[in-house]
Design a protein around this motif. Sequence first.
Motif, short mmCIF file in Angstrom:
data_model
loop_
_atom_site.label_atom_id
_atom_site.label_comp_id
_atom_site.label_asym_id
_atom_site.label_seq_id
_atom_site.Cartn_x
_atom_site.Cartn_y
_atom_site.Cartn_z
N LEU A 151 5.27 -6.38 -35.05
CA LEU A 151 5.56 -6.10 -36.46
C LEU A 151 4.92 -7.13 -37.37
O LEU A 151 4.33 -6.80 -38.41
N ALA A 152 5.06 -8.41 -36.97
CA ALA A 152 4.44 -9.47 -37.78
C ALA A 152 2.93 -9.31 -37.82
O ALA A 152 2.30 -9.52 -38.87
N ALA A 153 2.33 -8.92 -36.68
CA ALA A 153 0.89 -8.73 -36.65
C ALA A 153 0.46 -7.56 -37.53
O ALA A 153 -0.59 -7.62 -38.20
N LEU A 154 1.25 -6.49 -37.55
CA LEU A 154 0.92 -5.34 -38.39
C LEU A 154 0.95 -5.72 -39.87
O LEU A 154 0.03 -5.39 -40.63
N VAL A 155 2.02 -6.41 -40.26
CA VAL A 155 2.13 -6.82 -41.67
C VAL A 155 1.02 -7.80 -42.04
O VAL A 155 0.33 -7.64 -43.06
N THR A 156 0.82 -8.79 -41.18
CA THR A 156 -0.23 -9.77 -41.44
C THR A 156 -1.61 -9.11 -41.43
O THR A 156 -2.47 -9.42 -42.27
N GLY A 157 -1.82 -8.20 -40.47
CA GLY A 157 -3.10 -7.52 -40.39
C GLY A 157 -3.39 -6.70 -41.64
O GLY A 157 -4.53 -6.67 -42.12
N LEU A 158 -2.37 -6.01 -42.16
CA LEU A 158 -2.58 -5.23 -43.38
C LEU A 158 -2.96 -6.12 -44.55
O LEU A 158 -3.88 -5.82 -45.32
N LEU A 159 -2.25 -7.24 -44.68
CA LEU A 159 -2.55 -8.15 -45.78
C LEU A 159 -3.95 -8.74 -45.64
O LEU A 159 -4.72 -8.79 -46.60
N LEU A 160 -4.28 -9.20 -44.43
CA LEU A 160 -5.60 -9.79 -44.21
C LEU A 160 -6.71 -8.74 -44.38
O LEU A 160 -7.78 -9.05 -44.92
N ALA A 161 -6.45 -7.51 -43.88
CA ALA A 161 -7.47 -6.47 -44.00
C ALA A 161 -7.72 -6.13 -45.47
O ALA A 161 -8.87 -5.94 -45.88
N ARG A 162 -6.66 -6.07 -46.25
CA ARG A 162 -6.83 -5.78 -47.68
C ARG A 162 -7.64 -6.88 -48.36
O ARG A 162 -8.52 -6.60 -49.18
N ARG A 163 -7.32 -8.12 -48.04
CA ARG A 163 -8.06 -9.22 -48.63
C ARG A 163 -9.51 -9.23 -48.16
O ARG A 163 -10.42 -9.58 -48.91
N ALA A 164 -9.73 -8.84 -46.89
CA ALA A 164 -11.09 -8.87 -46.34
C ALA A 164 -11.97 -7.79 -46.94
O ALA A 164 -13.16 -8.02 -47.20
#
Length: 412
Positions: A151-164
């Motif tokens: 779950l933490a990876a999904l949330v973090t991944g979404l945030l990082l992907a949006r920023r990327a």
Amino acid sequence: MDGPDARVLSRVGWVLTLQLAAAVTVVIALVGALVYLAMSAGQRSDAERDLRHVIAANAVENAPPCVWMFAVENGGTRRTPNAPAGLPVRADLDAPGTVVREHRVDGISYLVRTEHHGPVVLQAALDRRYQIQERHRLYKALGVAEVGGLLAALVTGLLLARRAISPLAEALDRQRRFVADASHELRTPLTRLHVRAQLLARRTGPGALGDELGAIVSDTRQFGEVIEDLLLSARLRPHAVEGRAVDLAEIVASLVDAESVRAREQHVVLDVAGAATPQIVDGVASALRRVVGALLDNAIGHTPPGGRVAVVLARDGGRIELTVRDDGVGFDPADAERIFQRFTRGAQGRGRRFGLGLALVREVVESHGGTVEASGRPGAGASFTVRLPAASPDAKPRPAARRRRADTAPAR
């Protein structure tokens, strides 16, 4: 930002997110496996050490908790008080040398060590229930960590992907605006150039100079159509057209009539079916005319003399289906998706170069909530099928004005 580029960026964002989640899951699983192996090895080592110490001390009467010891001599057996009835393990008592094995007795797992000391056979058994319970608690902890990490990876991944992908999305949006602005600015002077070339060609008349001027007229017309395609492509937004009721049958009939002269000149038979019955869709008439015109131009342009182009319009449930089929040069089935990409080439980089027309067809159709697909074989013709949502039964299109012939450049 929306459009095909937005869908691609969205897919990229989800791919990055899922890759990060998968990486975290694999790391947690590997760490959990290592912890489990280390814990199991440690428990086994501790159990064997305790059994060695118990046998070395010959502690039959005062064995430590969870350990039972047995001494067999001359047919008699001494045992730790309150030892389980299923112990000692007789098979190990009869085996020569030192034996260390796991046994399950009355549903309980034991680690059993048996040693021979002259006429005396000593056996110690350790109850492993508590060790197994510790491993089960470890399983649960690892499961919770796995879910939490995912779950933490999904949330973090979404945030990082949006920023990327945010800078890329902004760059693509700027590119789209630039294409729209540049196309708009180029359209007016190119139109003037086209008109002047037409006037000169008419005044010059037949001859070498007239033929060259005619070629300039044709080239400027094709250039203008490319600019129109670029401008329309830059303005498209999938599933967001603010259209009105349009009679697709009327568009098909008018364009087939316009292209009939060209078809006769190329000795191509042009058949149409289903255009006599109104087929109403919601959309932008000019964009849909571009779709039908591109498909007709594509079919006629790639059908040899004596060939046939069939245009079929029909209703299939809640959708209007337009099929344009020819028996011309066709294409490699491997290119069935590639032909809808802009300015790409055939399979493996070889073969015909596909322009902007069919890519624009897909964008327009998808912007109207529809789909388009292609099928064909080399030398056996090609078929393009467009499916658009039908309008509500009470929708009525506006009367169409007289259409001019849409002479477009070959799109395939």
